[in-house]
Design a protein around this motif. Structure first.
Motif, mmCIF file in Angstrom:
data_model
loop_
_atom_site.group_PDB
_atom_site.id
_atom_site.type_symbol
_atom_site.label_atom_id
_atom_site.label_comp_id
_atom_site.label_asym_id
_atom_site.label_seq_id
_atom_site.Cartn_x
_atom_site.Cartn_y
_atom_site.Cartn_z
ATOM 1 N N PHE A 111 7.152 8.718 7.971
ATOM 2 C CA PHE A 111 6.674 7.948 6.369
ATOM 3 C C PHE A 111 8.635 7.298 6.266
ATOM 4 O O PHE A 111 8.426 5.771 5.224
ATOM 5 N N GLY A 155 9.287 8.389 1.508
ATOM 6 C CA GLY A 155 7.735 8.544 1.199
ATOM 7 C C GLY A 155 7.355 8.106 0.003
ATOM 8 O O GLY A 155 6.238 7.222 -0.071
ATOM 9 N N ARG A 156 7.413 8.205 -0.660
ATOM 10 C CA ARG A 156 7.334 8.020 -2.209
ATOM 11 C C ARG A 156 7.327 6.138 -2.960
ATOM 12 O O ARG A 156 6.468 5.825 -3.249
ATOM 13 N N GLU A 168 4.355 4.971 -0.734
ATOM 14 C CA GLU A 168 2.583 5.650 -1.615
ATOM 15 C C GLU A 168 3.182 4.670 -2.952
ATOM 16 O O GLU A 168 2.279 4.216 -3.062
ATOM 17 N N ARG A 217 -0.056 1.997 -3.503
ATOM 18 C CA ARG A 217 -0.994 2.077 -4.788
ATOM 19 C C ARG A 217 -1.778 -0.016 -4.761
ATOM 20 O O ARG A 217 -2.634 0.824 -5.375
ATOM 21 N N ARG A 239 -0.578 0.278 3.116
ATOM 22 C CA ARG A 239 -1.846 1.220 2.504
ATOM 23 C C ARG A 239 -2.654 1.507 4.293
ATOM 24 O O ARG A 239 -3.279 2.666 3.822
ATOM 25 N N GLN A 273 -0.768 4.450 5.002
ATOM 26 C CA GLN A 273 -0.613 6.112 4.340
ATOM 27 C C GLN A 273 -2.437 6.558 4.753
ATOM 28 O O GLN A 273 -2.385 7.395 5.065
ATOM 29 N N VAL A 306 -2.869 9.928 5.815
ATOM 30 C CA VAL A 306 -3.964 11.056 4.735
ATOM 31 C C VAL A 306 -5.221 11.247 5.371
ATOM 32 O O VAL A 306 -5.743 12.175 6.075
ATOM 33 N N ASN A 355 2.925 13.683 -2.106
ATOM 34 C CA ASN A 355 1.847 12.260 -2.128
ATOM 35 C C ASN A 355 0.429 12.230 -2.554
ATOM 36 O O ASN A 355 -0.514 13.442 -2.573
ATOM 37 N N ALA A 397 -2.291 10.767 -2.549
ATOM 38 C CA ALA A 397 -3.336 10.025 -1.727
ATOM 39 C C ALA A 397 -3.738 11.251 -0.781
ATOM 40 O O ALA A 397 -5.116 11.116 -0.849
#
Ligand code: KG4
Ligand code: ZN
Length: 357
Positions: A168, A182-183, A186, A190, A249, A252, A256, A284, A286
């Protein structure tokens, strides 16, 4: 038993007080001082981290005691992270904890940082206890564990290269986002279209079966390289601004999907319905949502996924105090020779049962 926890393995100076006699222990206080200086360098500078811990450790501990409404004389024991992490940073916490424990005449125990991450969620929800499947995803480590009981860990899989959080952070850098990324990835993801950039799921294909080396293992460096090519391609075509969210996206989704699928494999193979997440990447949404959805589908109605809140997911001393409490109740004690180690296997590793190897 009232335990003071101390954590200085990376760039957070943290102290916490936890009280209890095992499962359902209560968090009395938690102080986390994040070292913002590293943002300037785009990563943690070990020497700066050690020095910052040195100036912060005493006031942070004082504050944790004050917040808990206790004096140092009210403590029964001290738990400190002694591995893995930056040795210079760990040594600050270990030396401070040793000195304090000796001056108070109370026991000291060394805690493995990843065992701390494993215990974090249980502080918020007593049901996040074994038997369980654990996915620990932090900036430095990625581990898939089967946990039949506290202190008994079957290491099923780990990353072969980058940790999930590291991936990330590197992708954030490629996308021009701040550290730690990381955040930010994310948030960008989104608003991204999931169909513009579909990346291959690393170490994941239908032909894998129990017993294969790559059945549980993870790898993120190839995915990171795929993101690099996507960024370069979009830059070359002058469309990078419009493509950033879609790339975030796509990255991630791939990461994930891999983490969730490998966790499902572990839970199914060991007959677990409880999944516990830990480490910074467990923030996270997601990941947590996908894990909940797939667990409900694949593990049945009894499935439950536990993820810590942000303060307990990222590095903190509460999880160290909680894991330390477990080790102290088992009678474990560290001597004055307790040392810090950059890497060390999580304690309590047990062999994998032959039937699920
Ligand atoms: O557990 P942690 O605080 O530190 C280590 O022990 O390494 O984890 C930090 C990692 C960083 O790589 C950070 O980018 C990542 O957790 N992280 C996230 C999110 N929040 C933090 N990764 C993905 N999504 C997030 N929301
Ligand atoms: Zn950590």
């Amino acid at each position: 038993m009232r335990v003071l926890g101390i954590e200085t393995s990376c760039d957070e100076t943290s102290a916490a007080v936890v009280e209890g006699d095992g499962d359902g222990a209560a968090l009395r206080s938690l102080v986390i001082l994040s070292q913002d200086i590293h943002r300037v360098f785009g990563g943690v500078v070990p020497e700066i981290a050690s020095r910052a811990h040195l100036t912060a450790i005493a006031p942070v501990t004082r504050r944790a005691l004050d917040d808990a409404g206790v004096e140092s004389g009210d403590l029964d024991a001290i738990a400190v992270t002694h591995a893995p992490g930056l040795v210079g940073a760990l040594l600050v916490g270990v030396s401070f904890a040793k000195g304090l424990a000796a001056s108070l005449g109370i026991p000291l125990v060394g805690v493995h940082h990843m065992e701390g991450h494993l215990f974090a969620t249980e502080l918020e929800d007593a049901k996040a206890a074994p038997p369980l499947t654990a996915l620990l995803v932090s900036g430095g480590h990625t581990m898939l564990l089967d946990v039949p009981a506290w202190g008994e860990y079957r290491l099923l899989g780990a990353t072969r290269d980058d940790a999930a959080g590291e991936a990330f952070d590197k992708v954030a850098k490629l996308l021009g986002l701040p550290y730690p990324g990381g955040r930010h990835v994310e948030a960008l993801a989104r608003g991204g279209d999931p169909t513009t950039h579909r990346f291959a799921r690393p170490m994941l294909h239908g032909g894998q079966k129990l017993g294969d080396d790559d059945f549980y293992d993870l790898s993120f460096s190839g995915l990171k390289t795929a993101v690099l090519h996507a960024v370069r391609d979009a830059e070359g075509r002058g469309v990078i601004e419009g493509a950033r969210a879609g790339i975030a996206r796509g990255f991630q989704d791939a990461l994930v999907d891999t983490l969730v699928e490998k966790t499902m494999r572990a839970a199914l193979a060991h007959g677990r319905t409880r999944i516990v997440l830990g480490g910074g990447v467990a923030c996270n949404a997601a990941l947590v949502t996908a894990m909940r959805e797939r667990a409900a589908k694949r593990l049945g109605a009894a499935a439950a996924v536990y993820a810590p809140g942000p303060r307990l997911a990222t590095d903190n001393a509460a999880m160290i105090a909680r894991a330390g409490l477990f080790r102290l109740l088992r009678g474990e004690r560290a001597g004055p020779d307790l040392n810090a180690y950059a890497s060390l296997p999580i304690p309590g590793l047990v062999p994998q049962a032959a039937s699920v190897r």
